[in-house]
Design a protein around this motif. Structure first.
Motif, PDB file in Angstrom:
ATOM      1  N   LEU A 373      -5.378 -15.205  20.510  1.00 25.94           N
ATOM      2  CA  LEU A 373      -5.064 -14.393  18.437  1.00 25.94           C
ATOM      3  C   LEU A 373      -3.468 -14.362  18.596  1.00 25.94           C
ATOM      4  O   LEU A 373      -3.154 -14.246  17.433  1.00 25.94           O
ATOM      5  N   ASN A 374      -2.650 -14.045  19.661  1.00 26.90           N
ATOM      6  CA  ASN A 374      -1.943 -13.470  18.902  1.00 26.90           C
ATOM      7  C   ASN A 374      -0.897 -14.573  18.864  1.00 26.90           C
ATOM      8  O   ASN A 374       0.791 -14.168  18.465  1.00 26.90           O
ATOM      9  N   VAL A 375      -0.677 -16.162  19.291  1.00 31.21           N
ATOM     10  CA  VAL A 375       0.136 -16.587  18.844  1.00 31.21           C
ATOM     11  C   VAL A 375      -1.019 -17.927  17.841  1.00 31.21           C
ATOM     12  O   VAL A 375      -0.130 -18.823  17.585  1.00 31.21           O
ATOM     13  N   PHE A 376      -1.719 -17.610  17.067  1.00 31.64           N
ATOM     14  CA  PHE A 376      -3.312 -18.274  16.293  1.00 31.64           C
ATOM     15  C   PHE A 376      -1.620 -18.852  15.721  1.00 31.64           C
ATOM     16  O   PHE A 376      -2.095 -19.870  14.910  1.00 31.64           O
ATOM     17  N   TYR A 377      -0.848 -17.927  14.536  1.00 31.43           N
ATOM     18  CA  TYR A 377      -0.536 -18.533  13.311  1.00 31.43           C
ATOM     19  C   TYR A 377       0.462 -18.603  13.671  1.00 31.43           C
ATOM     20  O   TYR A 377       1.582 -19.239  12.059  1.00 31.43           O
ATOM     21  N   GLU A 378       0.863 -18.329  14.169  1.00 34.30           N
ATOM     22  CA  GLU A 378       2.427 -18.530  14.918  1.00 34.30           C
ATOM     23  C   GLU A 378       2.977 -20.346  14.343  1.00 34.30           C
ATOM     24  O   GLU A 378       3.918 -20.410  14.114  1.00 34.30           O
ATOM     25  N   ILE A 379       2.334 -20.610  14.907  1.00 27.43           N
ATOM     26  CA  ILE A 379       2.714 -22.520  15.122  1.00 27.43           C
ATOM     27  C   ILE A 379       2.590 -23.061  14.188  1.00 27.43           C
ATOM     28  O   ILE A 379       2.959 -23.733  13.920  1.00 27.43           O
ATOM     29  N   VAL A 380       1.962 -22.001  13.205  1.00 24.40           N
ATOM     30  CA  VAL A 380       1.953 -22.852  11.546  1.00 24.40           C
ATOM     31  C   VAL A 380       3.557 -22.822  11.264  1.00 24.40           C
ATOM     32  O   VAL A 380       4.268 -24.108  10.645  1.00 24.40           O
ATOM     33  N   GLU A 381       3.971 -21.270  11.434  1.00 22.59           N
ATOM     34  CA  GLU A 381       5.406 -21.005  10.667  1.00 22.59           C
ATOM     35  C   GLU A 381       6.371 -21.444  11.694  1.00 22.59           C
ATOM     36  O   GLU A 381       7.524 -22.736  11.348  1.00 22.59           O
ATOM     37  N   VAL A 382       6.108 -22.675  12.397  1.00 18.64           N
ATOM     38  CA  VAL A 382       6.930 -23.001  13.149  1.00 18.64           C
ATOM     39  C   VAL A 382       7.408 -24.006  13.130  1.00 18.64           C
ATOM     40  O   VAL A 382       7.622 -24.757  12.841  1.00 18.64           O
ATOM     41  N   MET A 383       5.630 -25.010  12.584  1.00 22.31           N
ATOM     42  CA  MET A 383       6.047 -26.003  12.318  1.00 22.31           C
ATOM     43  C   MET A 383       6.319 -26.943  10.629  1.00 22.31           C
ATOM     44  O   MET A 383       6.947 -27.720  10.800  1.00 22.31           O
ATOM     45  N   ARG A 384       6.191 -25.385  10.225  1.00 20.49           N
ATOM     46  CA  ARG A 384       7.193 -25.154   9.045  1.00 20.49           C
ATOM     47  C   ARG A 384       8.543 -25.653   8.907  1.00 20.49           C
ATOM     48  O   ARG A 384       9.027 -26.504   8.355  1.00 20.49           O
ATOM     49  N   GLU A 385       8.671 -24.813   9.486  1.00 25.22           N
ATOM     50  CA  GLU A 385      10.451 -24.509  10.211  1.00 25.22           C
ATOM     51  C   GLU A 385      10.981 -26.050  10.418  1.00 25.22           C
ATOM     52  O   GLU A 385      11.665 -26.975  10.217  1.00 25.22           O
ATOM     53  N   ARG A 386      10.277 -26.602  11.716  1.00 27.37           N
ATOM     54  CA  ARG A 386      10.109 -27.815  11.971  1.00 27.37           C
ATOM     55  C   ARG A 386      10.376 -28.913  11.417  1.00 27.37           C
ATOM     56  O   ARG A 386      11.395 -30.442  11.209  1.00 27.37           O
ATOM     57  N   ASP A 416       3.741 -41.033   7.954  1.00 27.98           N
ATOM     58  CA  ASP A 416       5.318 -41.374   7.902  1.00 27.98           C
ATOM     59  C   ASP A 416       5.346 -41.114   9.732  1.00 27.98           C
ATOM     60  O   ASP A 416       5.331 -39.782   9.841  1.00 27.98           O
ATOM     61  N   LYS A 417       5.932 -42.030  10.604  1.00 22.83           N
ATOM     62  CA  LYS A 417       5.995 -41.558  11.285  1.00 22.83           C
ATOM     63  C   LYS A 417       6.938 -40.611  11.748  1.00 22.83           C
ATOM     64  O   LYS A 417       6.846 -40.744  13.244  1.00 22.83           O
ATOM     65  N   ARG A 418       7.886 -40.384  11.331  1.00 26.51           N
ATOM     66  CA  ARG A 418       8.897 -39.769  11.667  1.00 26.51           C
ATOM     67  C   ARG A 418       8.370 -38.316  11.184  1.00 26.51           C
ATOM     68  O   ARG A 418       8.532 -37.561  12.439  1.00 26.51           O
ATOM     69  N   ILE A 419       7.043 -37.902  10.490  1.00 26.53           N
ATOM     70  CA  ILE A 419       6.871 -37.061  10.639  1.00 26.53           C
ATOM     71  C   ILE A 419       5.668 -36.788  12.080  1.00 26.53           C
ATOM     72  O   ILE A 419       6.013 -35.325  12.844  1.00 26.53           O
ATOM     73  N   LYS A 420       5.187 -38.268  11.916  1.00 25.65           N
ATOM     74  CA  LYS A 420       4.468 -37.630  13.091  1.00 25.65           C
ATOM     75  C   LYS A 420       4.949 -37.101  14.624  1.00 25.65           C
ATOM     76  O   LYS A 420       4.710 -36.939  15.789  1.00 25.65           O
ATOM     77  N   THR A 421       6.065 -37.654  15.030  1.00 22.71           N
ATOM     78  CA  THR A 421       6.989 -38.151  15.967  1.00 22.71           C
ATOM     79  C   THR A 421       7.491 -35.913  16.180  1.00 22.71           C
ATOM     80  O   THR A 421       8.215 -35.954  17.210  1.00 22.71           O
ATOM     81  N   THR A 422       7.470 -35.894  15.020  1.00 19.19           N
ATOM     82  CA  THR A 422       8.406 -33.828  14.899  1.00 19.19           C
ATOM     83  C   THR A 422       7.581 -33.117  15.266  1.00 19.19           C
ATOM     84  O   THR A 422       7.499 -32.507  15.920  1.00 19.19           O
ATOM     85  N   ILE A 423       5.645 -33.601  15.050  1.00 24.29           N
ATOM     86  CA  ILE A 423       4.965 -32.763  15.573  1.00 24.29           C
ATOM     87  C   ILE A 423       4.427 -32.680  16.791  1.00 24.29           C
ATOM     88  O   ILE A 423       4.467 -32.037  17.215  1.00 24.29           O
ATOM     89  N   GLU A 424       4.080 -34.306  17.359  1.00 26.34           N
ATOM     90  CA  GLU A 424       4.111 -34.971  18.819  1.00 26.34           C
ATOM     91  C   GLU A 424       4.673 -34.987  19.778  1.00 26.34           C
ATOM     92  O   GLU A 424       5.854 -35.861  19.056  1.00 26.34           O
ATOM     93  N   PRO A 425       5.217 -34.954  20.893  1.00 28.40           N
ATOM     94  CA  PRO A 425       4.441 -33.879  21.782  1.00 28.40           C
ATOM     95  C   PRO A 425       4.241 -32.597  21.502  1.00 28.40           C
ATOM     96  O   PRO A 425       3.940 -31.731  22.464  1.00 28.40           O
ATOM     97  N   PHE A 426       5.845 -32.135  20.844  1.00 35.12           N
ATOM     98  CA  PHE A 426       5.686 -30.833  20.691  1.00 35.12           C
ATOM     99  C   PHE A 426       4.732 -29.955  20.821  1.00 35.12           C
ATOM    100  O   PHE A 426       4.921 -28.904  21.261  1.00 35.12           O
ATOM    101  N   LEU A 427       3.867 -30.405  19.537  1.00 31.68           N
ATOM    102  CA  LEU A 427       2.489 -29.372  19.750  1.00 31.68           C
ATOM    103  C   LEU A 427       1.824 -29.034  20.414  1.00 31.68           C
ATOM    104  O   LEU A 427       1.389 -28.274  21.149  1.00 31.68           O
ATOM    105  N   TYR A 428       1.879 -30.400  21.555  1.00 33.68           N
ATOM    106  CA  TYR A 428       0.680 -30.298  22.804  1.00 33.68           C
ATOM    107  C   TYR A 428       1.108 -29.062  23.713  1.00 33.68           C
ATOM    108  O   TYR A 428       0.560 -28.423  24.375  1.00 33.68           O
ATOM    109  N   GLU A 429       2.885 -30.048  23.986  1.00 31.95           N
ATOM    110  CA  GLU A 429       3.292 -28.791  25.080  1.00 31.95           C
ATOM    111  C   GLU A 429       3.306 -27.407  24.943  1.00 31.95           C
ATOM    112  O   GLU A 429       2.963 -26.808  25.760  1.00 31.95           O
ATOM    113  N   TYR A 430       3.678 -26.650  23.287  1.00 32.88           N
ATOM    114  CA  TYR A 430       3.116 -24.976  22.385  1.00 32.88           C
ATOM    115  C   TYR A 430       1.976 -25.451  23.039  1.00 32.88           C
ATOM    116  O   TYR A 430       1.637 -23.697  23.534  1.00 32.88           O
ATOM    117  N   VAL A 431       0.955 -25.805  22.890  1.00 29.92           N
ATOM    118  CA  VAL A 431      -0.341 -25.414  22.939  1.00 29.92           C
ATOM    119  C   VAL A 431      -0.858 -25.434  24.539  1.00 29.92           C
ATOM    120  O   VAL A 431      -1.455 -24.624  24.980  1.00 29.92           O
TER     121      VAL A 431
END
Lengths: 486, 486
Positions: A373-386, A416-431
């Motif tokens: 829970l301490n980083v639960f919503y942070e990822i949404v903000e990080v992702m918006r920035e990315r 949009d492939k660019r969006i996808k590659t901006t999300i992954e694998p970054f998101l999985y590494e974060y998790v």
């Protein structure tokens, strides 16, 4: 043919180095299957719906759909397929969000919907026995009329089948109170890939006789066996339900009210859901609904309470809400109870319809993760920035805060492939860095199997592969899904 | 030696045709183990307590006890044993009622009690992380002080260890409310028989990434791996507990009040236990306790309620009890809440001390079965009739009626083979006929493994054996237990 294959290669997220066309279904096979499941149980035309997943991101090329009616038919079908080296994908409601129930290539689709007989509900114990093809909502209504509820509830309840729910270890809205299917499922009947029927149909809450094999099928996403029958413990239906929607200024406030509400109302709390402003907007704007509260805010909590004694429950709720107001932790709120059933359902729909609303943007990149829970919503903000320099439309976060389960959704007009590659694998590494889960409840299916390593160590993946080999040595069931291809 | 073996052959219930003495531990082995676990971790003398089970029915011949302190030590120990072909039995509290944690022959005893570090309790989520050798009662006190409770409670809590609880899928007194360990355990760390460490230590409530391997270890009775660490979800501690003891004339009345109480008090109900007259007598007479009520009766129900709002809970309880009195469903009753903690514990002890009281008769034949409620108590009466011409002292039934789980206990002055053969396999056949479980919560261990066929079909037993072979190909861990010998 090659062109079509290449299109698929581009579409799919995981490595296709191991790709090959599976054994083809012949006219003789179709004749043999017709003899097993009857002429109405075989379909060879108009299969688009069965070849396409719910998110419409993957298209398979199955040329045969089978609709068995009984365990015996499933057994004969599996035995035949196994002998012939044919491949098979089990399809329940086809509501998978990870393309788990759609063919990759020309797998035969085993459609479970005709196996929908409800066998019994023991009203002393609340134990329901049903074939695996029953629709969740039908079961909910059936047990409701007899004083019980299903131990889980999902947005897809109108089309998903209980067998698919078990196969994917569905979580959903009542998890915080009634826990996981690993706890509430008492028994299963499974047809193994070679056609053997494995009868694990206990109707007892407690049974410590040998390894609990049924647990392996729960969450195996149709790769180890075909679930044909289920025995499940249904909680008593409490007489009254109340749902409240509260608006808040910050995620920090959300954590605070979550803690206070669960400590003070734990006897009653059935679900505790959060939505951010953009999640609610996806329902209000995209689905043209009125705003449920007078004014917009940054966060919303939707809590559901159940009890036999409505007055006491609601007076306790009022007390707690007054406290939260006076501490300025919440800004606004509304509630509905099921005396006014339409209003009750309407209020709940603001949470249930978020996924539907988001899809109206065009394309939805869906992630379903567990995070502390301490980083639960942070990822949404990080992702918006990315993603701020891409063509993405929304980055939203909502989900089951009581279970640390966030639905992170990103939308764009089209894939949009660019969006996808901006999300992954970054998101999985974060998790992985925060020891969360890359798939809290959706499973891995076709879209996430290659990312399993972010949530499980190599030793575990090796054991899973050995278990798959033990149960399904010819790789008949749902091939190339769940476990990563080497 | 042969004489001693023959004694064991007579003592033990299952076929010993496969019996052979396991590889012996040499002086070199002891030296090697000393290097791994340190001199304090090795014991070669005074091993009687580790060689004898709680019921004192089985005596093993282990000559070596090891007390590892860390996962790394367990890993090195297992790796060494596996290489040398040595056998091992994991011992936690040694409170098994089926001789599951005692050596059969000369297995090395791996004693887990030194691995008792509590790592963390997340007070936002209630997730406890601990080494597997922590005593249940210590954990209960630890989480109590921080506002939580353990999701299960057992009579043996003062000596049993959490690792053993997981390995045997312990049920116990809170099961009716908080469900099975298959639902509340979130993660485990396990050392496999070859010494590999399998890290499945999720601290997330939801994680659908691949097969849920941890479930296999829960209830595997130490035959697949050594559980070294646990992550478990603890429910919030409700502020107030009330326990009520009600007396009733018949089993039929018991079923009626069970139904009424769970429907009307389900928000509060934490346990619902039944005892027959002779069960209570075993505490009152054998342990010289005053009778908790003014007069004797045929049946007793002990219900426990928890809530944050004591007044409301107790007024609801009073209403329900008044109703039951006016309908003449109950004859007498008393209650205690934890404002008067001693009285509260005293009242609960009448249920908790039954097993202890029965042992004072001399020998206790213990059966722990699941049966549908309509035949739940019938077996006690059937068994009294069957045993009336033997030297048995008592046939009693008590248990978790809310979970369909009956503890059927028979006592005699000393072990009497005739009594045993009058009970078995008749009892197992009766349970199988009614689709119950021959071991609801105690597991199979050494005493019940040969009866597995009464609760599981041949296909399931075959798969279990294949899984054992996959995880433990050299049969290092707890050999000849749980699964039947061929």
């Amino acid at each position: 043919m090659f062109g079509r294959l290449m299109t698929r290669l581009r579409e799919c997220s995981h490595s296709w180095s191991a790709y090959r066309r599976y054994t083809s279904v012949t006219a003789e096979d179709v004749t043999a299957f017709r003899a097993i499941v009857g002429p109405n149980g075989v379909q060879t035309d108009g299969l688009d719906a069965y070849n396409t997943d719910w998110l419409k991101t993957h298209t398979g090329h199955s040329e045969l759909v089978l609709r068995p009616k009984s365990t015996e038919e499933v057994s004969s079908v599996m035995s035949y397929m196994n002998e012939r080296g044919l491949k098979c994908v089990i399809q329940s409601g086809n509501t998978s969000l990870v393309a788990g129930s759609v063919p990759i290539d020309n797998e035969i689709v085993l459609l479970m919907g005709r196996m929908n007989a409800i066998e019994s509900l023991d009203t002393a114990s609340g134990i329901l026995v049903t074939q695996s093809g029953s629709v969740l909502q039908t079961l909910e209504e059936y047990v409701n009329e007899r004083g019980f509820i299903m131990p889980y509830d999902l947005g897809a309840k109108g089309s998903c089948l209980i067998g698919g729910n078990l196969a994917t270890n569905a979580g959903g809205l009542r998890f915080i109170r009634y826990g996981s299917l690993h706890g509430s499922v008492l028994g299963v009947e499974v047809v193994l890939p070679d056609g053997q029927v494995l009868d694990l149909m206990s109707q007892m809450r407690k049974d410590n006789t040998g390894y609990d094999l049924k647990q392996l099928f729960i969450g195996s996403e149709g790769t180890l066996g075909v679930i044909t029958k289920v025995s499940i413990l249904c909680p008593l239906k409490l007489k009254h339900q109340t749902v409240a929607l509260l608006s808040l200024k910050s995620y920090d406030h959300l954590l605070k009210i979550y803690d206070k509400i669960r400590r003070q109302l734990s006897e009653y709390l059935t679900s505790f859901e959060m939505m951010d402003a953009l999640s609610l907007e996806a329902v209000v704007k995209n689905l043209e609904q009125s705003h449920p509260l007078g004014s917009h805010n940054e966060f919303y909590a939707m809590i559901e309470l159940s009890a036999n004694d409505k007055d006491h429950m609601e007076s306790r709720l009022s007390q707690v809400i007054e406290e939260l107001m006076s501490e300025q932790l919440i800004s606004d709120g509304t509630y509905a109870n099921d005396d006014n059933h339409n209003r009750f359902l309407k209020l709940k729909s603001y949470r249930e319809r978020i996924a539907e609303g988001l899809l109206r943007d065009g394309y939805s990149y869906k992630y379903d993760i567990s995070l502390p829970l301490n980083v639960f919503y942070e990822i949404v903000e990080v992702m918006r920035e990315r993603l701020k320099d891409t063509d993405c439309l929304k980055v939203v976060g909502y989900g089951h805060i009581g279970d640390c389960n966030l639905h992170l959704n990103i939308t764009s007009k089209a894939f949009d492939k660019r969006i996808k590659t901006t999300i992954e694998p970054f998101l999985y590494e974060y998790v992985a860095k925060h020891k969360g889960s890359i798939s809290a409840e959706h499973g891995l299916g076709l879209m996430k199997n290659s990312y399993l390593k972010y949530s499980k160590p190599v030793e575990a993946i090796a054991l899973m592969k050995q278990i798959k080999k033990l149960f399904d040595p010819k790789n008949t069931l749902n091939p190339n899904k769940v476990l990563p291809n080497d």
